[in-house]
Design a protein around this motif. Structure first.
Motif, PDB file in Angstrom:
ATOM      1  N   SER A 180      57.255  13.714  19.005  1.00 15.92           N
ATOM      2  CA  SER A 180      56.250  14.143  18.036  1.00 15.92           C
ATOM      3  C   SER A 180      56.018  15.642  18.193  1.00 15.92           C
ATOM      4  N   GLY A 204      61.305  12.363  14.576  1.00 18.38           N
ATOM      5  CA  GLY A 204      59.949  12.063  15.021  1.00 18.38           C
ATOM      6  C   GLY A 204      58.907  12.642  14.077  1.00 18.38           C
ATOM      7  N   PRO A 205      57.656  12.188  14.204  1.00 20.99           N
ATOM      8  CA  PRO A 205      56.601  12.660  13.301  1.00 20.99           C
ATOM      9  C   PRO A 205      56.248  14.127  13.561  1.00 20.99           C
ATOM     10  N   THR A 207      53.322  16.993  12.466  1.00 22.12           N
ATOM     11  CA  THR A 207      52.041  17.302  11.839  1.00 22.12           C
ATOM     12  C   THR A 207      51.920  18.812  11.701  1.00 22.12           C
ATOM     13  N   ASP A 335      52.263  15.294  27.232  1.00 23.17           N
ATOM     14  CA  ASP A 335      51.845  15.636  25.885  1.00 23.17           C
ATOM     15  C   ASP A 335      50.789  16.739  25.904  1.00 23.17           C
ATOM     16  N   ALA A 351      50.349  15.269  20.591  1.00 22.00           N
ATOM     17  CA  ALA A 351      51.745  15.540  20.243  1.00 22.00           C
ATOM     18  C   ALA A 351      52.504  15.917  21.502  1.00 22.00           C
TER      19      ALA A 351
END
Length: 452
Positions: A180, A204-205, A207, A335, A351
């Protein structure tokens, strides 16, 4: 760019020695054009990128004669443009110019510059211990890495998955496809990072945290130019509101004629410096507070293929936009926990990687480069009150703490934003470089006549 313009000055002879201090292994590409990633595209079309104001087809012709891949929709990669600049510079360094100038490259960093007692020369100290005595010093420093996005707790700066400078060598390495990612900012830098992740097969995500929730506007098709309306409607206007009303009126009138807003804004480009300079300091500050971010969106546009790639990632659900601003970054094992504030409300996201994409640091009050610190403390370099760059005269000579024009120190590029606001794109930089090259040659010739 200045080096190239000096070498191509006509007239002379100009028996001037030019010393280039550049620590990178290849002088020319600099930071912006050295990334070896073909997916990073220039956000200006090829015909506008010649290094020479008097030869607008120079870059286009150079591309046509190389064996490099064609530039899709006239948008070349930054890598190709870096090769163009490197070739120009290497040619200059190879032998004396026809005008009598000699050029020397030091693969080193400048760490200090001190003015001689006579105030008409300086000594530049290099990191290696070597010293250069010179009549003029040009601070062609380009852009500095963005500031940390939050404080005062900054333990995250040492976390292995925080990336404070997306342009640093290998900045995206170590991001696994499934990790992420959170990007701070949604401008051109964020677009480049997204393209880099996509090229690396990232799934992966992602943002994207943005204060205004806007992506850069897309370049439109090539059209005929819109006639300038500066002289008839904008000259003499001293408030942001008055300029905004006039420009909006023109955009509406153009729309009624079926004309896109882009050429209307593009017609202002030659006069943007005069519009900016006509505003008093309070109005310039007002523009920075309320309109600068929107201006950046519509002025600094993205190639259509970039916009299509980002939209595909949005449609696939890989990328999502999050309105707000980052207030805290806290290490949380492997993270990073990110606190986002929107209209007084806070929430947290997590993230694996956080990448700062907020653009370069331009505030010379906060730049911690040793050369800049020394000049600033000596009063030779004065940051402007709005945090845009350095105070200079019309030739790019630095103003000292007594507001006196330096005969020794000069600058060009982003550091001259206080004078022009728009001072980062090639069309502006090449014109500044040519004007400064001519001025430096005139100063040198004048000094030699006085001493003879």
């Amino acid at each position: 760019m200045l080096l190239v313009q000096l070498a191509h000055l006509r007239g002379g002879p100009h028996p001037i020695d030019v010393h280039l201090v550049e620590p990178r292994p290849a002088p020319g590409p600099g930071l912006a054009y050295s990334a070896r990633r073909p997916e990073y595209l220039l956000n200006v079309r090829t015909p506008a990128l010649s290094a020479f104001p008097g030869d607008p087809d120079h870059f286009t012709n150079w591309v046509a004669t190389t064996e490099l891949p064609a530039c899709a929709q006239q948008f070349c990669s930054r890598q190709i443009y870096g090769r163009y600049l490197q070739e120009l510079v290497s040619t200059v360094l190879a032998q004396p110019a026809m005008n009598g100038m000699r050029f020397f490259w030091y693969q080193d960093a400048a760490v200090a510059a001190t003015v001689a007692p006579d105030k008409y020369s300086a000594t530049v100290q290099l990191a290696s211990g070597h010293a250069l005595r010179t009549d003029q010093v040009v601070l062609a420093l380009g852009n500095f890495a963005p500031l940390p996005p939050t404080g005062p707790a900054q333990a995250y700066l040492h976390h292995p998955t925080y990336h404070g400078n997306p342009w640093a060598k290998g900045a995206l390495r170590g991001i696994a496809p499934e990790h992420s990612v959170l990007l701070i900012g949604s401008g051109l830098t964020a677009v480049d990072v997204l393209l880099g992740l996509a090229a690396d097969g990232h799934t992966g995500p992602v943002t994207v945290v943005s204060r205004n929730g806007r992506w850069p506007a897309e370049h439109g098709p090539i059209t005929t130019g819109y006639p300038s309306f500066y002289a008839t409607e904008l000259a003499g206007l001293t408030t942001v509101g008055a300029v905004l009303r006039a420009v909006r009126g023109r955009v509406r009138a153009a729309a009624r004629q079926g004309i896109d807003w882009r050429p209307v804004l593009d017609s202002l480009r030659p006069d943007l410096g005069r519009i900016w300079a006509a505003w008093p300091l309070a109005e310039q500050a007002r523009f920075l507070r309320h309109l600068a971010s929107i201006w950046s969106v519509v002025r600094h546009r993205s190639p259509p293929q970039n916009q299509a790639a980002v939209q595909a990632m949005l449609d696939a659900g890989i990328v999502r936009m999050q309105l707000g601003r980052v207030r805290q970054l806290v290490p949380q094992g492997e993270d990073l926990a990110v606190q986002i504030e929107k209209r007084g409300y806070q929430h947290w996201l997590t993230a694996r990687h956080v990448i700062t994409c907020t653009g370069p640091l331009l505030d010379y009050r906060r730049i911690d480069d040793p050369l800049v610190i020394g000049l600033r403390e000596a009063g030779q370099l004065v940051p402007d009150p709005l945090g845009l760059g350095m105070l200079t005269d019309s030739h790019g000579a630095l103003l000292d703490k007594e507001q006196q024009v330096s005969p020794v120190f000069f600058t060009l590029g982003p550091s001259r934003r206080p004078a022009y606001f728009e001072s980062t794109a090639v069309p502006e930089l090449r014109q500044q470089a040519l004007a400064l090259a001519q001025w430096l040659a005139e100063m040198s010739d004048s000094q030699k006549r006085l001493s003879s």
